[in-house]
Design a protein around this motif. Structure first.
Motif, short mmCIF file in Angstrom:
data_model
loop_
_atom_site.label_atom_id
_atom_site.label_comp_id
_atom_site.label_asym_id
_atom_site.label_seq_id
_atom_site.Cartn_x
_atom_site.Cartn_y
_atom_site.Cartn_z
N ARG A 30 0.83 -1.20 0.00
CA ARG A 30 0.00 0.00 0.00
C ARG A 30 0.86 1.26 0.00
O ARG A 30 0.59 2.23 -0.70
N ASN A 31 1.93 1.27 0.83
CA ASN A 31 2.84 2.42 0.87
C ASN A 31 3.53 2.63 -0.47
O ASN A 31 3.72 3.76 -0.93
N ALA A 32 3.93 1.51 -1.09
CA ALA A 32 4.58 1.63 -2.39
C ALA A 32 3.62 2.20 -3.44
O ALA A 32 4.00 3.03 -4.27
N LEU A 33 2.35 1.77 -3.41
CA LEU A 33 1.37 2.31 -4.34
C LEU A 33 1.13 3.79 -4.11
O LEU A 33 1.02 4.58 -5.06
N GLU A 34 1.04 4.20 -2.83
CA GLU A 34 0.84 5.61 -2.53
C GLU A 34 2.04 6.44 -2.99
O GLU A 34 1.87 7.54 -3.55
N ALA A 35 3.26 5.93 -2.80
CA ALA A 35 4.45 6.65 -3.25
C ALA A 35 4.46 6.77 -4.78
O ALA A 35 4.82 7.81 -5.34
N LEU A 36 4.04 5.69 -5.46
CA LEU A 36 4.01 5.72 -6.92
C LEU A 36 2.96 6.73 -7.41
O LEU A 36 3.20 7.47 -8.37
N GLU A 37 1.79 6.77 -6.76
CA GLU A 37 0.77 7.73 -7.14
C GLU A 37 1.26 9.16 -6.91
O GLU A 37 1.01 10.06 -7.73
N ALA A 38 1.95 9.40 -5.78
CA ALA A 38 2.47 10.74 -5.52
C ALA A 38 3.50 11.15 -6.58
O ALA A 38 3.52 12.30 -7.05
N GLU A 39 4.35 10.22 -6.96
CA GLU A 39 5.35 10.51 -7.99
C GLU A 39 4.70 10.81 -9.33
O GLU A 39 5.11 11.73 -10.05
N LEU A 40 3.62 10.04 -9.67
CA LEU A 40 2.92 10.30 -10.92
C LEU A 40 2.22 11.65 -10.90
O LEU A 40 2.22 12.39 -11.89
N ASP A 41 1.65 12.04 -9.73
CA ASP A 41 1.00 13.34 -9.62
C ASP A 41 2.02 14.47 -9.77
O ASP A 41 1.76 15.48 -10.44
N GLU A 42 3.19 14.30 -9.14
CA GLU A 42 4.24 15.31 -9.24
C GLU A 42 4.71 15.47 -10.68
O GLU A 42 4.89 16.59 -11.18
N GLN A 43 4.87 14.35 -11.37
CA GLN A 43 5.31 14.41 -12.76
C GLN A 43 4.23 15.06 -13.64
O GLN A 43 4.53 15.83 -14.56
N ARG A 44 2.94 14.78 -13.33
CA ARG A 44 1.87 15.38 -14.09
C ARG A 44 1.84 16.91 -13.89
O ARG A 44 1.62 17.67 -14.81
N ARG A 45 2.07 17.38 -12.64
CA ARG A 45 2.08 18.82 -12.37
C ARG A 45 3.24 19.51 -13.09
O ARG A 45 3.10 20.62 -13.62
N ILE A 46 4.39 18.83 -13.11
CA ILE A 46 5.54 19.40 -13.82
C ILE A 46 5.25 19.55 -15.31
O ILE A 46 5.55 20.58 -15.94
N GLU A 47 4.62 18.53 -15.89
CA GLU A 47 4.30 18.59 -17.32
C GLU A 47 3.28 19.68 -17.61
O GLU A 47 3.38 20.40 -18.60
N GLU A 48 2.26 19.81 -16.72
CA GLU A 48 1.27 20.87 -16.91
C GLU A 48 1.89 22.25 -16.80
O GLU A 48 1.58 23.16 -17.58
N ALA A 49 2.80 22.42 -15.81
CA ALA A 49 3.48 23.72 -15.66
C ALA A 49 4.32 24.03 -16.89
O ALA A 49 4.37 25.18 -17.36
N ALA A 50 4.99 23.03 -17.43
CA ALA A 50 5.81 23.25 -18.62
C ALA A 50 4.94 23.63 -19.81
O ALA A 50 5.29 24.50 -20.62
N GLU A 51 3.77 23.01 -19.92
CA GLU A 51 2.88 23.35 -21.03
C GLU A 51 2.37 24.78 -20.90
O GLU A 51 2.30 25.54 -21.89
N HIS A 52 1.98 25.20 -19.66
CA HIS A 52 1.52 26.57 -19.47
C HIS A 52 2.63 27.58 -19.76
O HIS A 52 2.40 28.62 -20.38
N ALA A 53 3.84 27.26 -19.31
CA ALA A 53 4.96 28.17 -19.56
C ALA A 53 5.25 28.30 -21.06
O ALA A 53 5.49 29.38 -21.59
N GLY A 54 5.17 27.19 -21.76
CA GLY A 54 5.42 27.22 -23.19
C GLY A 54 4.34 28.01 -23.93
O GLY A 54 4.62 28.79 -24.84
#
Length: 318
Positions: free
Chosen positions: A285-309
């Protein structure tokens, strides 16, 4: 349009599947089969036909309508994959006995029509798993019964020849020919009248005691037990075919951690095993939560990059 049609077929198939799998549906179907059987029995009485012939005919048509509706519901449950309906032998059986009386060449043949109507009673077998197991066991025992009949025929033939040679002159009506002797010995398989046959044989020779005793042991006991064994084996195979889950192998034990020396020495207790499973579930369960957090962080970075572009492109637009 195709998606809507597929959705409608799926809903209809799901609804029909829920209906035919309900307990009340099987109870109603069995009740209709019993009513149909009672009507068929009452039609054998001339007085009942004279007094209530039209009522019996109306009930017969009502039962036929119920059978048709049941068959339509069973076909509807396979609406998404119609070929599955024809893969079931019981569905083919129902389709034949329900639609055959409607054919022009069958309606004129009274005997065949009555046999088809009588065959509807057999439909009660499909409603109860225990009856299906028994019928499946009988069908599966047919190949073994062929070998059994060959052995039984050879055994009775050998004893009939001996009986013809020793008792044929004294009792020609029973042992005068090998055919008469085989018929007499076949009737003695049930041990009905074996005492009279033994007493009659002793009047001819004392060796007849050995003859009839060996026949009782070989034919009545050994062959009967062999037949019972064949049928029981076929019933067990039919039960396994009806419930494939019994063939499933037991689940493999959970792997034991390599870093625990005590676990390798002896199997863990019930409480220890539950604690280990709980710890593994928490780790997963902890591993799944860590993986979900990492995916959310990566998604936010990609969205920020798209807005900046998109902002940079707007600022430098000519």
């Amino acid at each position: 349009m195709n998606e809507v049609s597929a959705t409608v077929r799926m809903r209809v198939a799901s609804w029909c599947g829920r209906v035919i799998s309900a307990e009340w549906f099987n109870a109603v179907s069995f009740g209709v089969i019993i009513v149909n059987a009672v009507v068929l029995g009452m039609e054998t009485y001339d007085q009942a036909v004279e007094r209530a012939g039209l009522a019996l005919l109306a009930v017969e048509y009502a039962c036929l309508a119920c059978f048709t509706i049941e068959l339509a519901l069973r076909f509807g449950s396979h609406l998404t994959a119609p070929r599955g309906f024809f893969r079931d032998g019981w569905n083919i059986f129902d389709l034949v006995i329900i639609t055959a009386p409607l054919l022009p060449g069958v309606r004129e043949k009274v005997t065949l029509l009555r046999l088809l109507r009588l065959a509807r009673v057999v439909r009660a077998v499909r409603l109860f798993p225990s009856l299906r197991i028994i019928l499946g066991g009988v069908l599966r025992s047919l190949p073994g019964l062929g070998s059994f009949l060959l052995i039984a025929t050879l055994t009775i033939y050998l004893y009939a020849m001996v009986g013809w040679m020793t008792l044929g002159d004294a009792y020609p009506e029973k042992y005068g020919t090998v055919g008469q002797a085989m018929l007499t010995l076949f009737l003695l398989l049930s041990l009905d009248g074996i005492t009279d046959a033994l007493d009659a044989g002793r009047l001819v020779s004392d060796w007849s005691v050995l003859y009839f005793t060996s026949y009782i042991v070989v034919a009545s006991f050994l062959l009967t037990n062999l037949l019972i064994g064949i049928v029981l084996k076929a019933l067990e195979d039919a039960h396994l075919a009806e419930d494939p889950g019994r063939r499933a192998a037991p689940a493999a034990p959970l792997p034991v951690p390599a870093d625990t020396t005590a676990a390798t020495a002896a199997p863990p207790a019930r409480g220890e095993g539950s604690r280990m499973i709980g710890e593994r579930l928490r780790e997963l369960r902890n591993a799944l939560e860590a993986l979900e957090a990492e995916l959310d962080e990566q998604r936010r970075i990609e969205e920020a990059a798209e807005h900046a572009g998109s902002g940079w492109a707007t600022a430098h637009r000519p």
